[in-house]
Design a protein around this motif. Structure first.
Motif, PDB file in Angstrom:
ATOM      1  N   THR A 381       0.828  -1.212   0.000  1.00  0.00           N
ATOM      2  CA  THR A 381       0.000   0.000   0.000  1.00  0.00           C
ATOM      3  C   THR A 381       0.856   1.253   0.000  1.00  0.00           C
ATOM      4  O   THR A 381       0.573   2.226  -0.726  1.00  0.00           O
ATOM      5  CB  THR A 381      -0.936   0.005   1.219  1.00  0.00           C
ATOM      6  OG1 THR A 381      -1.747  -1.172   1.199  1.00  0.00           O
ATOM      7  CG2 THR A 381      -1.824   1.240   1.221  1.00  0.00           C
ATOM      8  N   MET A 382       1.927   1.247   0.790  1.00  0.00           N
ATOM      9  CA  MET A 382       2.797   2.416   0.847  1.00  0.00           C
ATOM     10  C   MET A 382       3.599   2.594  -0.433  1.00  0.00           C
ATOM     11  O   MET A 382       3.856   3.714  -0.870  1.00  0.00           O
ATOM     12  CB  MET A 382       3.729   2.311   2.058  1.00  0.00           C
ATOM     13  CG  MET A 382       3.009   2.383   3.392  1.00  0.00           C
ATOM     14  SD  MET A 382       1.852   3.789   3.507  1.00  0.00           S
ATOM     15  CE  MET A 382       2.982   5.160   3.312  1.00  0.00           C
ATOM     16  N   GLN A 383       3.995   1.485  -1.050  1.00  0.00           N
ATOM     17  CA  GLN A 383       4.681   1.590  -2.344  1.00  0.00           C
ATOM     18  C   GLN A 383       3.776   2.247  -3.377  1.00  0.00           C
ATOM     19  O   GLN A 383       4.226   3.015  -4.229  1.00  0.00           O
ATOM     20  CB  GLN A 383       5.103   0.199  -2.816  1.00  0.00           C
ATOM     21  CG  GLN A 383       6.315  -0.361  -2.095  1.00  0.00           C
ATOM     22  CD  GLN A 383       6.611  -1.790  -2.502  1.00  0.00           C
ATOM     23  OE1 GLN A 383       5.963  -2.347  -3.389  1.00  0.00           O
ATOM     24  NE2 GLN A 383       7.585  -2.391  -1.853  1.00  0.00           N
ATOM     25  N   ARG A 384       2.515   1.925  -3.290  1.00  0.00           N
ATOM     26  CA  ARG A 384       1.562   2.518  -4.224  1.00  0.00           C
ATOM     27  C   ARG A 384       1.468   4.029  -4.005  1.00  0.00           C
ATOM     28  O   ARG A 384       1.456   4.805  -4.968  1.00  0.00           O
ATOM     29  CB  ARG A 384       0.197   1.861  -4.033  1.00  0.00           C
ATOM     30  CG  ARG A 384      -0.749   2.067  -5.187  1.00  0.00           C
ATOM     31  CD  ARG A 384      -1.796   0.982  -5.225  1.00  0.00           C
ATOM     32  NE  ARG A 384      -2.593   0.947  -4.001  1.00  0.00           N
ATOM     33  CZ  ARG A 384      -3.350  -0.089  -3.645  1.00  0.00           C
ATOM     34  NH1 ARG A 384      -3.385  -1.171  -4.406  1.00  0.00           N
ATOM     35  NH2 ARG A 384      -4.069  -0.040  -2.546  1.00  0.00           N
ATOM     36  N   LEU A 385       1.420   4.447  -2.751  1.00  0.00           N
ATOM     37  CA  LEU A 385       1.390   5.885  -2.467  1.00  0.00           C
ATOM     38  C   LEU A 385       2.696   6.556  -2.884  1.00  0.00           C
ATOM     39  O   LEU A 385       2.692   7.681  -3.395  1.00  0.00           O
ATOM     40  CB  LEU A 385       1.132   6.125  -0.982  1.00  0.00           C
ATOM     41  CG  LEU A 385      -0.263   5.751  -0.460  1.00  0.00           C
ATOM     42  CD1 LEU A 385      -0.362   6.028   1.031  1.00  0.00           C
ATOM     43  CD2 LEU A 385      -1.352   6.505  -1.208  1.00  0.00           C
ATOM     44  N   GLN A 386       3.839   5.870  -2.647  1.00  0.00           N
ATOM     45  CA  GLN A 386       5.129   6.411  -3.079  1.00  0.00           C
ATOM     46  C   GLN A 386       5.145   6.609  -4.591  1.00  0.00           C
ATOM     47  O   GLN A 386       5.625   7.629  -5.103  1.00  0.00           O
ATOM     48  CB  GLN A 386       6.263   5.471  -2.671  1.00  0.00           C
ATOM     49  CG  GLN A 386       6.586   5.471  -1.190  1.00  0.00           C
ATOM     50  CD  GLN A 386       7.647   4.445  -0.833  1.00  0.00           C
ATOM     51  OE1 GLN A 386       7.876   3.483  -1.562  1.00  0.00           O
ATOM     52  NE2 GLN A 386       8.306   4.648   0.301  1.00  0.00           N
ATOM     53  N   SER A 387       4.616   5.636  -5.315  1.00  0.00           N
ATOM     54  CA  SER A 387       4.596   5.732  -6.781  1.00  0.00           C
ATOM     55  C   SER A 387       3.691   6.861  -7.246  1.00  0.00           C
ATOM     56  O   SER A 387       3.942   7.479  -8.289  1.00  0.00           O
ATOM     57  CB  SER A 387       4.127   4.404  -7.387  1.00  0.00           C
ATOM     58  OG  SER A 387       5.026   3.362  -7.073  1.00  0.00           O
ATOM     59  N   MET A 388       2.648   7.138  -6.493  1.00  0.00           N
ATOM     60  CA  MET A 388       1.740   8.219  -6.877  1.00  0.00           C
ATOM     61  C   MET A 388       2.445   9.571  -6.898  1.00  0.00           C
ATOM     62  O   MET A 388       2.068  10.455  -7.680  1.00  0.00           O
ATOM     63  CB  MET A 388       0.547   8.270  -5.921  1.00  0.00           C
ATOM     64  CG  MET A 388      -0.502   7.206  -6.165  1.00  0.00           C
ATOM     65  SD  MET A 388      -1.923   7.426  -5.071  1.00  0.00           S
ATOM     66  CE  MET A 388      -3.088   6.286  -5.837  1.00  0.00           C
ATOM     67  N   VAL A 389       3.457   9.720  -6.044  1.00  0.00           N
ATOM     68  CA  VAL A 389       4.185  10.996  -6.010  1.00  0.00           C
ATOM     69  C   VAL A 389       4.829  11.272  -7.371  1.00  0.00           C
ATOM     70  O   VAL A 389       4.928  12.421  -7.806  1.00  0.00           O
ATOM     71  CB  VAL A 389       5.247  10.973  -4.896  1.00  0.00           C
ATOM     72  CG1 VAL A 389       6.046  12.273  -4.891  1.00  0.00           C
ATOM     73  CG2 VAL A 389       4.586  10.771  -3.541  1.00  0.00           C
ATOM     74  N   GLU A 390       5.261  10.216  -8.054  1.00  0.00           N
ATOM     75  CA  GLU A 390       5.880  10.385  -9.373  1.00  0.00           C
ATOM     76  C   GLU A 390       4.870  10.898 -10.393  1.00  0.00           C
ATOM     77  O   GLU A 390       5.250  11.434 -11.433  1.00  0.00           O
ATOM     78  CB  GLU A 390       6.467   9.057  -9.851  1.00  0.00           C
ATOM     79  CG  GLU A 390       7.533   8.477  -8.932  1.00  0.00           C
ATOM     80  CD  GLU A 390       8.035   7.136  -9.438  1.00  0.00           C
ATOM     81  OE1 GLU A 390       8.114   6.963 -10.668  1.00  0.00           O
ATOM     82  OE2 GLU A 390       8.336   6.263  -8.610  1.00  0.00           O
ATOM     83  N   PHE A 391       3.590  10.710 -10.114  1.00  0.00           N
ATOM     84  CA  PHE A 391       2.538  11.133 -11.045  1.00  0.00           C
ATOM     85  C   PHE A 391       1.660  12.197 -10.399  1.00  0.00           C
ATOM     86  O   PHE A 391       0.459  12.271 -10.662  1.00  0.00           O
ATOM     87  CB  PHE A 391       1.691   9.923 -11.441  1.00  0.00           C
ATOM     88  CG  PHE A 391       2.461   8.786 -12.035  1.00  0.00           C
ATOM     89  CD1 PHE A 391       2.734   8.748 -13.390  1.00  0.00           C
ATOM     90  CD2 PHE A 391       2.943   7.770 -11.228  1.00  0.00           C
ATOM     91  CE1 PHE A 391       3.454   7.694 -13.937  1.00  0.00           C
ATOM     92  CE2 PHE A 391       3.661   6.716 -11.762  1.00  0.00           C
ATOM     93  CZ  PHE A 391       3.925   6.679 -13.117  1.00  0.00           C
ATOM     94  N   LEU A 392       2.275  13.017  -9.550  1.00  0.00           N
ATOM     95  CA  LEU A 392       1.500  13.970  -8.761  1.00  0.00           C
ATOM     96  C   LEU A 392       0.778  14.988  -9.635  1.00  0.00           C
ATOM     97  O   LEU A 392      -0.329  15.421  -9.311  1.00  0.00           O
ATOM     98  CB  LEU A 392       2.407  14.681  -7.753  1.00  0.00           C
ATOM     99  CG  LEU A 392       1.706  15.578  -6.727  1.00  0.00           C
ATOM    100  CD1 LEU A 392       0.649  14.787  -5.970  1.00  0.00           C
ATOM    101  CD2 LEU A 392       2.721  16.163  -5.758  1.00  0.00           C
ATOM    102  N   ARG A 393       1.385  15.379 -10.756  1.00  0.00           N
ATOM    103  CA  ARG A 393       0.731  16.371 -11.630  1.00  0.00           C
ATOM    104  C   ARG A 393      -0.613  15.867 -12.160  1.00  0.00           C
ATOM    105  O   ARG A 393      -1.655  16.499 -11.944  1.00  0.00           O
ATOM    106  CB  ARG A 393       1.663  16.757 -12.776  1.00  0.00           C
ATOM    107  CG  ARG A 393       2.777  17.713 -12.362  1.00  0.00           C
ATOM    108  CD  ARG A 393       3.851  17.804 -13.430  1.00  0.00           C
ATOM    109  NE  ARG A 393       3.311  18.249 -14.705  1.00  0.00           N
ATOM    110  CZ  ARG A 393       3.152  19.518 -15.056  1.00  0.00           C
ATOM    111  NH1 ARG A 393       3.501  20.473 -14.208  1.00  0.00           N
ATOM    112  NH2 ARG A 393       2.675  19.845 -16.235  1.00  0.00           N
ATOM    113  N   PRO A 394      -0.647  14.720 -12.854  1.00  0.00           N
ATOM    114  CA  PRO A 394      -1.953  14.260 -13.345  1.00  0.00           C
ATOM    115  C   PRO A 394      -2.892  13.846 -12.212  1.00  0.00           C
ATOM    116  O   PRO A 394      -4.105  14.069 -12.298  1.00  0.00           O
ATOM    117  CB  PRO A 394      -1.597  13.067 -14.237  1.00  0.00           C
ATOM    118  CG  PRO A 394      -0.266  12.606 -13.777  1.00  0.00           C
ATOM    119  CD  PRO A 394       0.448  13.849 -13.326  1.00  0.00           C
TER     120      PRO A 394
END
Length: 628
Positions: A381-394
């Motif tokens: 779950t935390m890896q998923r949130l970490q990965s979301m940071v890479e796509f923070l703009r969209p």
């Protein structure tokens, strides 16, 4: 003397009379001349009237003859003009039959223009005698226009390759090729005539769109295939990594080609046709793009928990492409918005789906490690949130469209809009970051709530439940601090503090029971005050009754057993280093002061034999240290 005077006067009178006679004679002649002049004037006036009476009709007839003469001249000139097309038809027909290649494009266009002018003149005259000539001219003009269209097609196809290798341009930052200037000049010249004389749609638009559209589609087809193919992973459970799908190169190639086509179109066609020509030329490649995005969307929906990030990436890439093309060409934004819509909707729905997926995975757990060890769902779950940071703009743009907390409402997640996000909607300022931070804390709280509920069902004992929750909290906090989540969630982790307090309360509940063994009720003689200064255990014990002494012995025995059990369990639990240190510190702070006080007062209960008092202050301190 008198005679002299009389003679002189007589002579003077005679001279005066003579002069009077002369004057009278001249006056008479003047009178006669005046009469003659008056008579002449009378005769002249009569003659003039007669002339006017005679010349008036003659003048009118003369004017009529002049008008008739002019009309005859105009008819003769018109006849000459009408004869000219018939006379020159053979010459123009020879040029038309030669075609633009042999006759020369300029000469060919001038010939068609002359034929058109002749036809217009004949149609304005509307003489039946020229009906056959008019038909011949119409046929020649039609043949000429058809030849021009064929010549336009031939030039355009000669300048248009079947395809080019797009990566040679995208990877090297080179612009895509455009039509050469000499061919542009010829194509533009043809269009200037055909376009200006077209009564309905310009036929060259369709030719251009067909030829260039095929070129665009064939150039981009491999990139479209690669975008779908690279979505398939060898490891199904692996999270999607930014940039690993071919959609980025696909979009760069499409952008470069559309800009090149717009440059061609602006050089060939009239301004009012630019947008429609570009839209028509890009119709086939845009349809291919829409199909590719639909296939990617189907893949994303089938692997939402791992590939939702691809949806975010597609949203950003396509939105950026739409903004760039809108800025450079003024076209294609609505077309791209329609193509992007399926993935954008999936991106919006994914936020609520990921929360539900987390809860669902926890609810499906059949077991939890009996030693309280953390389970993979936490780090996943935390890896998923970490990965979301890479796509923070969209993600920010999607969240803004949902509204803060919109992922909690199915109705909000299903709200649809055909509008493509603009560059402004990708502003990840305070609003975007705040909303994302709220989503993260909601996800963390949902995860810990689900874990707590499952732990109550599968684990026995509050201490191990506390260990399990504390391990999960520690992993969550560590993964936040070691990633891009840290600045976004700074000062917003009160949810972790709340859960940490709950975990500590669960774990230290056994300590509370032990601490009860270290509280004593001492009955003393109210007339005697307790000794001041250092504590003398022997003296204190002397003041106790046998019943109290037995109670003290029992408390030591119970504490020893409970403490040994607590220590043994503590050492068997699987704890993160931070958790072990935290709980060891809590146990020590709760028990060591109480035990030391109790030992100081009552350690002489067994006179150092160790029958009841198992630990002195130094030995129990060593045990506490071993818990870390």
């Amino acid at each position: 003397m008198a005679v002299g005077l009389t003679g002189g006067r007589h002579a003077a009178d005679e001279e005066a009379r003579a002069e009077v006679d002369v004057l009278n004679s001249r006056l008479e002649k003047t009178t006669q001349l005046t009469k003659k002049i008056q008579a002449c004037l009378g005769r002249l006036e009569a003659t003039g009237k007669s002339v006017r009476d005679v010349s008036g009709p003659l003048n009118g007839e003369t004017k009529k003859l002049q008008i008739l003469g002019n009309n005859i001249d105009a008819v003769i000139a018109a006849i000459e003009r009408l004869r000219q097309p018939a006379d020159s038809k053979n010459d123009e027909e020879q040029i038309i039959r030669q075609g633009p290649d042999k006759a020369g494009l300029s000469n060919y266009l001038n010939s068609i223009q002359r034929l058109s002018t002749s036809l217009q003149n004949m149609e304005s005259a509307n003489l039946r005698a020229n009906q056959q000539t008019r038909t011949d001219l119409q046929r020649l003009i039609q043949n000429g226009n058809s030849s021009l269209e064929s010549h336009f097609d031939k030039i355009l196809r000669g300048e248009t390759p079947m395809s080019v290798e797009p990566l040679n341009f995208t990877t090297k930052g080179r612009p895509f090729p455009v039509i050469s200037q000499d061919k542009i000049a010829r194509l533009s010249l043809i269009n200037s005539y055909v376009g200006s004389n077209a009564t309905t749609e310009n036929p060259l638009v369709k030719i251009y769109a067909e030829v260039r559209g095929q070129y665009l589609q064939k150039t981009l087809v491999n990139l479209a295939f690669a975008s779908v193919n690279t979505a398939k992973k060898t490891s199904p459970g692996a999270l999607y990594k930014a940039g690993t799908n071919g959609i980025g190169e696909y979009a760069k190639a499409l952008e470069g080609m559309c800009i090149a086509e717009h440059e061609n179109i602006c050089s060939i066609f009239m301004r009012q046709d630019w947008g429609s020509v570009l839209q028509l030329a890009c119709q086939v490649p845009m349809a291919e793009l829409a199909r590719t995005i639909r296939e990617l969307n189907n893949h994303i929906k089938a692997h939402l928990s791992t590939d939702c990030f691809l949806a975010y990436e597609v949203v950003e890439i396509m939105s950026s492409l739409a903004s760039t093309l809108e800025e450079r060409t003024g076209e294609l934004k609505s077309t791209l918005a329609a193509a992007l819509k399926p993935v954008r909707e999936t991106a919006k729905v994914s936020l609520a789906e990921l929360l539900d997926d987390t809860k669902r995975k926890v609810s499906m757990l059949q077991s939890i490690p009996s030693d309280g060890a953390p389970i993979p769902i936490v780090s996943e779950t935390m890896q998923r949130l970490q990965s979301m940071v890479e796509f923070l703009r969209p993600i920010s743009s999607v969240m803004i469209s949902l509204g803060d907390g919109g992922w909690k409402s199915a109705a909000a997640a299903n709200r649809s809009t055909d509008a493509i996000p603009s560059l402004a909607s990708f502003d990840i300022g305070a609003d975007g970051k705040e909303i994302f931070a709220h989503y993260c804390t909601d996800t963390i709280d949902a995860l810990l709530t689900a874990l707590d509920q499952k732990a109550k069902m599968l684990l026995r004992g509050k201490s191990v439940m506390g260990v399990f929750l504390a391990n999960s909290i520690t992993i969550i906090e560590r993964m936040i601090l070691e990633s891009g989540l840290a600045p976004l969630l700074d000062g917003k982790l009160a949810v972790l503090d709340t859960w940490r307090k709950r975990a500590k309360a669960m774990y230290t509940e056994a300590c509370k029971d032990l601490s009860m063994q270290l509280f004593d009720v001492i009955h003393t003689n109210r007339t005697q005050r307790p000794p001041s200064g250092g504590i003398d255990s022997a003296s204190i014990l002397k003041g106790l009754s046998s019943k109290d002494k037995e109670s003290i012995k029992g408390k030591f025995v119970s504490f020893n057993a409970g403490f040994d059990d607590l220590v043994a369990k503590h050492k068997t639990y699987s704890m993160e280093r931070e958790v072990r240190n935290m709980f060891a510190k809590d146990v020590q702070q709760m028990l060591e002061p109480l035990y030391n006080r109790f030992w100081d007062r009552y350690h002489e209960i067994d006179k150092g034999k160790g029958k009841y008092v198992k630990y002195d202050k130094s030995s129990i301190a060593a045990v506490f240290l071993s818990l870390y």
